[in-house]
Every structure is written in structure tokens, then in C-alpha cells.
Design a protein around this motif. Structure first.
Motif, PDB file in Angstrom:
ATOM      1  N   ASP A   1       7.467  -5.695  -8.747  1.00 50.68           N
ATOM      2  CA  ASP A   1       6.840  -6.501  -7.688  1.00 50.68           C
ATOM      3  C   ASP A   1       7.248  -6.012  -6.302  1.00 50.68           C
ATOM      4  O   ASP A   1       6.418  -5.919  -5.393  1.00 50.68           O
ATOM      5  N   LEU A   2       8.532  -5.723  -6.148  1.00 49.43           N
ATOM      6  CA  LEU A   2       9.036  -5.239  -4.850  1.00 49.43           C
ATOM      7  C   LEU A   2       8.308  -3.951  -4.461  1.00 49.43           C
ATOM      8  O   LEU A   2       7.859  -3.784  -3.311  1.00 49.43           O
ATOM      9  N   VAL A   3       8.178  -3.043  -5.409  1.00 50.08           N
ATOM     10  CA  VAL A   3       7.571  -1.734  -5.132  1.00 50.08           C
ATOM     11  C   VAL A   3       6.076  -1.902  -4.843  1.00 50.08           C
ATOM     12  O   VAL A   3       5.549  -1.355  -3.869  1.00 50.08           O
ATOM     13  N   LEU A   4       5.384  -2.689  -5.670  1.00 53.56           N
ATOM     14  CA  LEU A   4       3.943  -2.868  -5.468  1.00 53.56           C
ATOM     15  C   LEU A   4       3.666  -3.534  -4.123  1.00 53.56           C
ATOM     16  O   LEU A   4       2.738  -3.152  -3.405  1.00 53.56           O
TER      17      LEU A   4
ATOM     18  N   TYR B   1       4.059  -0.944  -1.255  1.00 51.67           N
ATOM     19  CA  TYR B   1       2.913  -0.036  -1.110  1.00 51.67           C
ATOM     20  C   TYR B   1       1.634  -0.787  -0.755  1.00 51.67           C
ATOM     21  O   TYR B   1       0.778  -0.247  -0.050  1.00 51.67           O
ATOM     22  N   ASP B   2       1.501  -2.036  -1.198  1.00 53.27           N
ATOM     23  CA  ASP B   2       0.334  -2.838  -0.787  1.00 53.27           C
ATOM     24  C   ASP B   2       0.324  -3.005   0.733  1.00 53.27           C
ATOM     25  O   ASP B   2      -0.728  -2.886   1.379  1.00 53.27           O
ATOM     26  N   MET B   3       1.502  -3.256   1.298  1.00 48.35           N
ATOM     27  CA  MET B   3       1.584  -3.430   2.757  1.00 48.35           C
ATOM     28  C   MET B   3       1.239  -2.135   3.475  1.00 48.35           C
ATOM     29  O   MET B   3       0.511  -2.125   4.468  1.00 48.35           O
ATOM     30  N   ARG B   4       1.766  -1.042   2.959  1.00 50.89           N
ATOM     31  CA  ARG B   4       1.493   0.247   3.617  1.00 50.89           C
ATOM     32  C   ARG B   4       0.022   0.644   3.440  1.00 50.89           C
ATOM     33  O   ARG B   4      -0.591   1.182   4.358  1.00 50.89           O
ATOM     34  N   ARG B   5      -0.539   0.377   2.259  1.00 49.49           N
ATOM     35  CA  ARG B   5      -1.960   0.709   2.031  1.00 49.49           C
ATOM     36  C   ARG B   5      -2.840  -0.084   2.993  1.00 49.49           C
ATOM     37  O   ARG B   5      -3.796   0.442   3.558  1.00 49.49           O
ATOM     38  N   ALA B   6      -2.505  -1.359   3.180  1.00 46.44           N
ATOM     39  CA  ALA B   6      -3.284  -2.188   4.116  1.00 46.44           C
ATOM     40  C   ALA B   6      -3.103  -1.677   5.543  1.00 46.44           C
ATOM     41  O   ALA B   6      -4.071  -1.589   6.316  1.00 46.44           O
ATOM     42  N   ALA B   7      -1.870  -1.313   5.894  1.00 45.19           N
ATOM     43  CA  ALA B   7      -1.591  -0.901   7.276  1.00 45.19           C
ATOM     44  C   ALA B   7      -2.326   0.381   7.642  1.00 45.19           C
ATOM     45  O   ALA B   7      -2.908   0.475   8.735  1.00 45.19           O
TER      46      ALA B   7
ATOM     47  N   LYS C   1      -7.471  -2.000  -2.042  1.00 45.53           N
ATOM     48  CA  LYS C   1      -6.928  -3.373  -2.073  1.00 45.53           C
ATOM     49  C   LYS C   1      -5.483  -3.369  -2.563  1.00 45.53           C
ATOM     50  O   LYS C   1      -4.821  -2.354  -2.563  1.00 45.53           O
ATOM     51  N   SER C   2      -5.019  -4.517  -3.016  1.00 41.87           N
ATOM     52  CA  SER C   2      -3.624  -4.614  -3.443  1.00 41.87           C
ATOM     53  C   SER C   2      -3.505  -4.377  -4.948  1.00 41.87           C
ATOM     54  O   SER C   2      -4.496  -4.418  -5.684  1.00 41.87           O
ATOM     55  N   LEU C   3      -2.270  -4.128  -5.386  1.00 43.04           N
ATOM     56  CA  LEU C   3      -1.995  -3.907  -6.814  1.00 43.04           C
ATOM     57  C   LEU C   3      -1.071  -4.978  -7.390  1.00 43.04           C
ATOM     58  O   LEU C   3      -0.853  -5.022  -8.599  1.00 43.04           O
TER      59      LEU C   3
END
Ligand code: OAD
Length: 233
Positions: free
Chosen positions: A51-54, A57-63, A129-131
Motif C-alpha cells: 500500500d505504501l509503495v502503490l 507511485y499513485d501520487m507521482r503518477r498524478a503529479a 489512474k491509481s493502482l
């Protein structure tokens, strides 16, 4: 020097995207000061706390989707479009700003934020989107998607193609990378062994700076733009 150059390999790092507002890794206040590499950028970290890792990367993908290419990306895209010989932009960056500036000869050796990789069926799918909710893989439906980003301890992508392009190159240029992470950091030594010209463009000298024939220091938006103008003049 320019008239003898036909084929070029360009290595880019986080410094080329810094002026687009994307944090570098090792600068003061950079990503690796805010997060432990072992936690968010290793396969062991992922199995310990997915969860921490996803979420990271979700935050960075959005950014990155809110960022825009800067003049350095644009200059390299222009060189890619106009250079008559072979050219390959080998990027360690997982953002898509080279492509969004219009470059097409780009190889992502550390993967891409905007891909998801299914570890069940080995398919890579475009992903914006997010993972974190464990969405199903578009190819096989398994809930086994991870970021398509190379972590420490994993093999960078397409090294054979990179070394083949190096073997045909007359010039190796390194832009905006600290030279801290191998094998990318070793490409300049490879270039010296095969006897081609080497040039470093960076805000400050990289760790392997002594291997370059020439170094030009300054922000990428200025030094890269100036160098591209010279190459195309
Ligand atoms: P680093 O953060 O290690 O280095 C960034 C470099 O960019 C430094 O040499 C800075 O001086 C330079 N820089 C900063 N701002 C700049 C600007 N405006 N113009 C030009 N240069 C500037 O980033 P990388 O070298 O890309 O790998 O890091 C290499 C790899 O380490 C990354 O791909 C990532 C990271 O861990 C993985 O995650 C596998």
C-alpha cells in the motif's frame, strides 16, 4: 568537432525535468531525503508494504500529469526531429515529458510512470489512474498490477539496445544526472573505451565528471538549448 558527428546517444536524468517542477532524487529536499529508498523503490519494500509503495507511485503518477515540458525537453525534441543521423535519447526519467515535447526516439531504461505492469501475465498497459485499489489487469483480469518502474535490485530495460546504439555513436551527451546510479552512470566510461566524444550538461558536476571531455554547467533550459542550437546551426 560537429562535422565529424553522425550518431548521438543522449542520456537524461531528473535534472532535465527539474524546471518542469518535478523533484530530483538527490538534491537538497529531493525525493530520497523525503522517502527511504528501501521502502519505496525496492522489490522487498513492495512485498513488505504494497500500500505504501502503490500510494507513493499513485501520487507521482498524478503529479507528472500536471507538469509540462520545459525548454530543455523542447530543444531535445527539435534535435530529434532535425538531426539527420542516428539519435537516441536514453532517459532514466519515468515521466513522459520528452514524448510530450515531441521527441520520438526515446528509450526509458528505468520504466514509465504511465504504464502498469501485470506481474501475473507480464503485460504492460498504459495507465493514468491509481493502482491502490488493485484494479484488474486489462489483459488478464488478475489484480496484480504494479508500477512499471525499475526498482533498486532490478535490471534496467533494453540495455542491449543502449549498448548497440553506443557502439554506433560518435558522441555521448549526459544531461541532468548525478552519475550515482549504475549502469547509466557507467555509460560515459563505455563511451571512453570505444573512443567517442563525451559531453556533460548539468547544473553541477556529476560524480563521473572526470570522464567527460567537456562539461557545461547551468540550468538545462539554458545549456541544453544552447548546445542544440550549435548542433543544428
Ligand atoms: P539525481 O537526483 O541523482 O540527480 C539530478 C541531477 O540533476 C543532479 O546532478 C543535479 O545537479 C542536476 N540538476 C538539478 N536541477 C537541474 C537543472 N535545472 N538543470 C540541469 N541539471 C539539474 O537524479 P538522476 O541522476 O536522474 O532511479 O537519478 C538517477 C536514478 O536514481 C533515477 O532514475 C532513479 C533514482 O533512484 C530509479 O528509481 C531506478
Amino acid at each position: 568537432m560537429k562535422s565529424e558527428i553522425h550518431n548521438i546517444v543522449i542520456l537524461t536524468g531528473a535534472g532535465v525535468s527539474a524546471e518542469s517542477g518535478i523533484d530530483t532524487f538527490r538534491s537538497e529536499g529531493g525525493l530520497w531525503e523525503q522517502h527511504r529508498i528501501e521502502d519505496v523503490a525496492t522489490p522487498e519494500g513492495f512485498s513488505r508494504d504494497p500500500d505504501l509503495v502503490l500510494r507513493f507511485y499513485d501520487m507521482r503518477r498524478a503529479a507528472i500529469q500536471t507538469k509540462r515540458p520545459n525548454p530543455a525537453h523542447q530543444a531535445l525534441a527539435r534535435l530529434d526531429a532535425e538531426w539527420p543521423g542516428e539519435l537516441l535519447i536514453v532517459t532514466q526519467n519515468v515521466d513522459d515529458l520528452h514524448e510530450r515535447a515531441g521527441a520520438s526516439r526515446v528509450l526509458h531504461m528505468h520504466g514509465e510512470h504511465l504504464n502498469a505492469w501485470c506481474i501475473a501475465c507480464d503485460t504492460r498497459s498504459p495507465w493514468t489512474k491509481s493502482l491502490i485499489e488493485r484494479p484488474p489487469c486489462p489483459a488478464c483480469n488478475a489484480r496484480a498490477l504494479r508500477p512499471d518502474v525499475v526498482w533498486f535490485g532490478e535490471m534496467p530495460y533494453r540495455m542491449d539496445e543502449i549498448y548497440a546504439a553506443m557502439a554506433r555513436a560518435d558522441l555521448f551527451v549526459s544531461i541532468g544526472t548525478s552519475g550515482a546510479v549504475y549502469p547509466a552512470a557507467g555509460l560515459v566510461r563505455n563511451a571512453r573505451e570505444i573512443g567517442i566524444q563525451t559531453l556533460e550538461l548539468n547544473l553541477e558536476r556529476s560524480q563521473g565528471s572526470q570522464w567527460f571531455h567537456a562539461t557545461r554547467l547551468g540550468p538545462a533550459s539554458e545549456v541544453v538549448t544552447g548546445w542544440v542550437e550549435e548542433m543544428l546551426s
